[in-house]
Scaffold this active site. Structure first.
Site, PDB file in Angstrom:
ATOM      1  N   ASP A 138      18.148   3.175  57.350  1.00 57.83           N
ATOM      2  CA  ASP A 138      18.640   3.609  58.660  1.00 57.83           C
ATOM      3  C   ASP A 138      19.386   2.453  59.321  1.00 57.83           C
ATOM      4  OD1 ASP A 138      16.176   2.175  59.088  1.00 57.83           O
ATOM      5  OD2 ASP A 138      16.064   2.975  61.122  1.00 57.83           O
ATOM      6  N   GLU A 202      13.141   1.981  60.462  1.00 60.27           N
ATOM      7  CA  GLU A 202      12.896   0.590  60.857  1.00 60.27           C
ATOM      8  C   GLU A 202      13.519   0.297  62.214  1.00 60.27           C
ATOM      9  OE1 GLU A 202      12.997  -3.663  61.379  1.00 60.27           O
ATOM     10  OE2 GLU A 202      14.742  -2.364  61.333  1.00 60.27           O
TER      11      GLU A 202
HETATM   12  N1  BES Z   1      16.669  -6.837  60.059  1.00 56.83           N
HETATM   13  C1  BES Z   1      16.263  -6.827  61.410  1.00 56.83           C
HETATM   14  C2  BES Z   1      15.302  -7.948  61.761  1.00 56.83           C
HETATM   15  C3  BES Z   1      15.826  -9.335  61.571  1.00 56.83           C
HETATM   16  C4  BES Z   1      17.154  -9.648  61.759  1.00 56.83           C
HETATM   17  C5  BES Z   1      14.945 -10.322  61.218  1.00 56.83           C
HETATM   18  C6  BES Z   1      17.598 -10.946  61.565  1.00 56.83           C
HETATM   19  C7  BES Z   1      15.375 -11.611  61.062  1.00 56.83           C
HETATM   20  C8  BES Z   1      16.718 -11.917  61.223  1.00 56.83           C
HETATM   21  C9  BES Z   1      15.630  -5.491  61.722  1.00 56.83           C
HETATM   22  O1  BES Z   1      16.373  -4.421  61.232  1.00 56.83           O
HETATM   23  C10 BES Z   1      15.594  -5.305  63.211  1.00 56.83           C
HETATM   24  O2  BES Z   1      16.621  -5.235  63.803  1.00 56.83           O
HETATM   25  N2  BES Z   1      14.401  -5.201  63.792  1.00 56.83           N
HETATM   26  C11 BES Z   1      14.284  -4.937  65.179  1.00 56.83           C
HETATM   27  C12 BES Z   1      12.920  -4.453  65.521  1.00 56.83           C
HETATM   28  C13 BES Z   1      12.762  -2.971  65.468  1.00 56.83           C
HETATM   29  C14 BES Z   1      11.374  -2.601  65.901  1.00 56.83           C
HETATM   30  C15 BES Z   1      13.772  -2.235  66.261  1.00 56.83           C
HETATM   31  C16 BES Z   1      14.518  -6.186  65.985  1.00 56.83           C
HETATM   32  O3  BES Z   1      14.244  -7.305  65.520  1.00 56.83           O
HETATM   33  O4  BES Z   1      14.998  -6.029  67.094  1.00 56.83           O
HETATM   34 MN    MN Z   2      16.936  -4.728  59.316  1.00 57.91          MN
HETATM   35 MN    MN Z   3      18.069  -4.096  62.652  1.00 62.69          MN
END
Ligand code: BES
Ligand code: MN
Ligand code: MN
Length: 506
Positions: A138, A202
Site C-alpha cells: 500500500d 502499513e
Molecule cells: N517506510 C516507512 C517508515 C520509515 C521511513 C522508517 C523511513 C524509516 C525511515 C513507513 O511506510 C511509514 O511511513 N510509516 C509511518 C507509520 C504508519 C503507522 C503510518 C510513519 O513512520 O509515519
Molecule cells: Mn514504508
Molecule cells: Mn510510509
C-alpha cells in the site's frame, strides 16, 4: 546511462574464506573492471560460482526487473482512501502473481478485516533456516497532486530515478525481495527457506496485522524477519537502521459556540476555537522545545555519552541538510544534535490543522469548531498507550473555559531497537560489505513500522532493517522517487543476506 552491473572481484571478509563480487564505486558511476584471476585462489569454487550466476541472471533480466516494478507502480494502492479499495485489491493480486512467477511454491491473498495480506513461501528444506520477509504494497495518498512534476501513478525515469508514489516506500523496496528470490530460485541457489508477508495497511497503522500474526503463528514460523522499508545514509555511506521510533497518533476537536458566528457581531466576545487550538498547540513545547506534557519524558531511555558519541559519528553534513530543505536554521530540542533529535528523542508534531473558512477569497466568520491531527514519535521505553493517556489528560486540562475539547486516538506503535551484535545483523552487514565494498554504519531511524514490535512480542522474532532508500526520496511527499541504482543494488545485496544468514545458522 547507468552501468550498475559493471563489477570487479575484490577481497572481502577473509574470515569467512570467500571473495565476493564487489561493486566498486568511484565517483557516482560504476567503473567497469575486468575480472582478475589472481584473486581466485581464495575463493571456494562453489561460492564463486553462485555469485557469478546471480550476477549473470541479474544482468540478463535487468530491464525486465525494472519494467515489472513500473507496472506495479501504476496501480494506485492507496490504503487510506476507500475510493481506491479495488485498486488495493488488484495490487494484492499482482503481488501474489509476482511471487508465483518468482518461484514461490505457495502464494495467496489473505483477506483481513481491512486490506488483504499477501503471503508467499518457498520452502527448500524444512531443516534449513527460514527468513520471513515483510514489506507493504500500500502507498500514501498522492496529494497534493499539483506539486507533482509527473502523475504519481504514471512512473517515469528521469536522471536514473524512478518517480512515482510508492517507488521507494515501499513497492520499490519490497519488490527487490521478490526479484532477489527469483534470482536465487531460478539459479537453483536458494540457501534457506523464504516466507514473504506483504501487507496492504502499513500506511494506515497495520491495525489488522497483529491479529493476522496471532492467527497464523505456525505459518509465519521463521528465524528472522528481514525488511527493506527504511533508508541508508547514501550509496557512498551504506548504513543499517538499528531502531525505529514508535508512534501515538491523535486527533483533537475544539468546539466554541454552538454555530458559526459573524466575526464582527460576536468577535472579541466569544472564544474562537481556532485561536484557542493554536494557543493550546503552541503551549505543547517550551522555550527549549521540550514537550510540556507532564510525564512525557519519564520513561525515555537516555543514551550515555559514549553511545551518543557513536551515534554522532555517522556522516552528516548540517549545511547540506539545510540547503536541501531550503531552511536557514534547523529546529529542535535544546541540547541534542539533529541526528539525536531524529534518532533517539521523542517528538510532537501537528500533521494537519483545519477549521473555519479555507476556501477562495475571504469570509468573515468566527467558526464553531477547530481540529488538528497530532502525532508523537516515541523512543524506548515509552509506551504508545501510556503516551496517549498522558496527551489526552493534558490536552483536556489546558482547554480554556470558553471551549470544549474532544480527543481521540487514531493509531499507535511501539519503538524498537534491533541488536547489532546478532548473527542476523552481521549477515546484513556482510551482505552490504560484499556489494558496496564498505562496512555499513549502524544508525537510528526516525520513522515507524508498527508491526516490528509485534514480530517480537507475538512471534518471538527479531528484525533486520536492511533498507536501501535515501532520506531525500520524498516518501509521503510529491515527487517520490527511488534511484534505479538503489533498486538494483538491493536485488544484488539481498541474496547475500540469505546466504550469510543461512551460514551463520549452519
Ligand atoms: N517506510 C516507512 C517508515 C520509515 C521511513 C522508517 C523511513 C524509516 C525511515 C513507513 O511506510 C511509514 O511511513 N510509516 C509511518 C507509520 C504508519 C503507522 C503510518 C510513519 O513512520 O509515519
Ligand atoms: Mn514504508
Ligand atoms: Mn510510509
Amino acid at each position: 546511462m547507468l552501468r550498475w552491473f559493471s563489477m570487479a572481484r575484490a577481497p572481502i571478509a577473509p574470515d569467512v574464506g570467500v571473495f565476493a563480487l564487489v561493486s566498486l564505486m568511484t565517483s557516482k558511476k560504476w567503473e567497469s573492471c575486468r575480472f582478475s584471476p589472481n584473486f581466485n585462489t581464495f575463493v571456494t569454487q562453489k561460492n564463486q560460482h553462485t555469485m557469478q550466476v546471480w550476477n549473470e541472471y541479474l544482468a540478463e533480466n535487468k530491464q525486465r526487473f525494472l519494467d515489472e516494478l513500473l507496472e506495479l507502480l501504476r496501480i494506485p494502492s492507496v490504503s487510506a482512501d476507500s475510493k481506491y479499495k479495488e485498486d488495493v485489491a488488484r495490487c494484492a493480486e499482482a503481488v501474489k502473481e509476482a511471487m508465483v512467477r518468482a518461484g514461490c511454491d505457495k502464494a495467496e491473498v489473505c483477506p483481513t478485516a481491512g486490506h488483504p495480506v499477501v503471503y508467499g513461501e518457498k520452502i527448500k528444506d524444512p531443516a534449513l533456516p527460514t527468513v520471513l520477509v515483510y514489506g507493504h504494497y500500500d502507498v500514501q495518498p498522492p496529494d497534493p497532486l499539483n506539486l507533482w512534476d509527473s502523475p504519481p501513478f504514471e512512473p517515469v525515469i528521469k536522471d536514473g530515478k524512478i518517480f512515482a508514489r510508492g517507488a521507494c516506500d515501499d513497492k520499490g523496496q519490497m519488490y527487490m525481495h521478490i526479484k532477489a528470490l527469483e534470482v536465487m530460485v531460478k539459479t537453483d541457489s536458494l540457501p534457506c527457506n523464504v516466507k514473504m508477508m506483504i501487507e496492504g495497511e502499513e500506511e494506515v497503522g497495520s491495525d489488522n496485522l497483529g491479529k493476522f500474526l496471532e492467527s497464523n503463528k505456525e505459518k509465519l514460523k521463521a528465524d528472522i524477519v528481514l525488511i527493506s522499508d527504511t533508508s541508508m545514509i547514501s550509496m557512498e555511506h551504506p548504513s543499517i537502521e538499528s531502531g525505529l521510533r514508535g508512534l501515538t497518533y491523535m486527533e483533537v476537536e475544539v468546539t466554541g459556540p454552538n454555530r458559526d458566528l459573524h466575526s464582527g457581531v460576536y468577535g472579541g466576545a466569544v472564544a474562537n476555537p481556532v485561536n484557542q487550538l493554536c494557543k493550546m498547540i503552541a503551549s505543547l513545547h517550551d522555550e527549549n522545545n521540550h514537550i510540556t506534557i507532564p510525564g512525557f519524558y519519564d520513561k525515555v531511555l537516555e543514551l550515555n555519552a559514549e553511545e551518543r558519541e557513536a551515534l554522532n559519528q555517522a556522516p552528516f553534513d548540517l549545511e547540506e541538510y539545510k540547503k536541501d530543505l531550503d531552511v536557514k536554521e534547523v529546529w529542535g530540542e535544546k541540547g541534542y544534535t539533529t541526528l539525536e533529535r531524529t534518532g533517539i528523542r521523542p517528538t510532537l508534531d501537528v500533521n494537519g490543522i483545519w477549521g473555519g473558512y479555507t476556501g477562495e477569497g475571504a469570509k468573515t466568520v468566527l467558526p464553531s469548531k477547530a481540529y488538528a491531527k497530532i502525532s508523537m514519535r516515541l523512543v524506548p521505553n515509552q509506551h504508545s498507550t501510556e503516551i496517549e493517556n498522558l496527551f489526552k489528560a493534558h490536552f483536556e486540562s489546558i482547554a480554556p473555559e470558553g471551549v470544549t475539547v474532544k480527543v481521540r486516538h487514531h493509531h499507535g506503535g511501539e519503538p524498537v531497537v534491533t541488536p547489532t551484535d546478532s548473527p542476523a545483523y552481521q549477515a546484513a552487514a556482510k551482505a552490504i560489505k560484499a556489494t558496496f565494498g564498505k562496512d555499513p554504519i549502524p544508525t537510528r531511524g526516525g520513522g515507524s513500522i508498527p508491526i516490528v514490535a509485534l514480530f517480537e512480542s507475538v512471534l518471538g522474532l527479531k528484525t533486520v532493517l536492511m533498507g536501501f532508500g535515501l532520506d531525500n526520496d520524498n516518501i509521503h511527499s510529491p515527487n517520490e522517487k527511488y534511484d534505479v541504482a538503489n533498486y538494483y543494488k538491493g536485488i544484488e545485496t539481498i541474496p547475500y543476506f540469505h546466504k550469510y544468514f543461512a551460514e551463520s545458522k549452519a
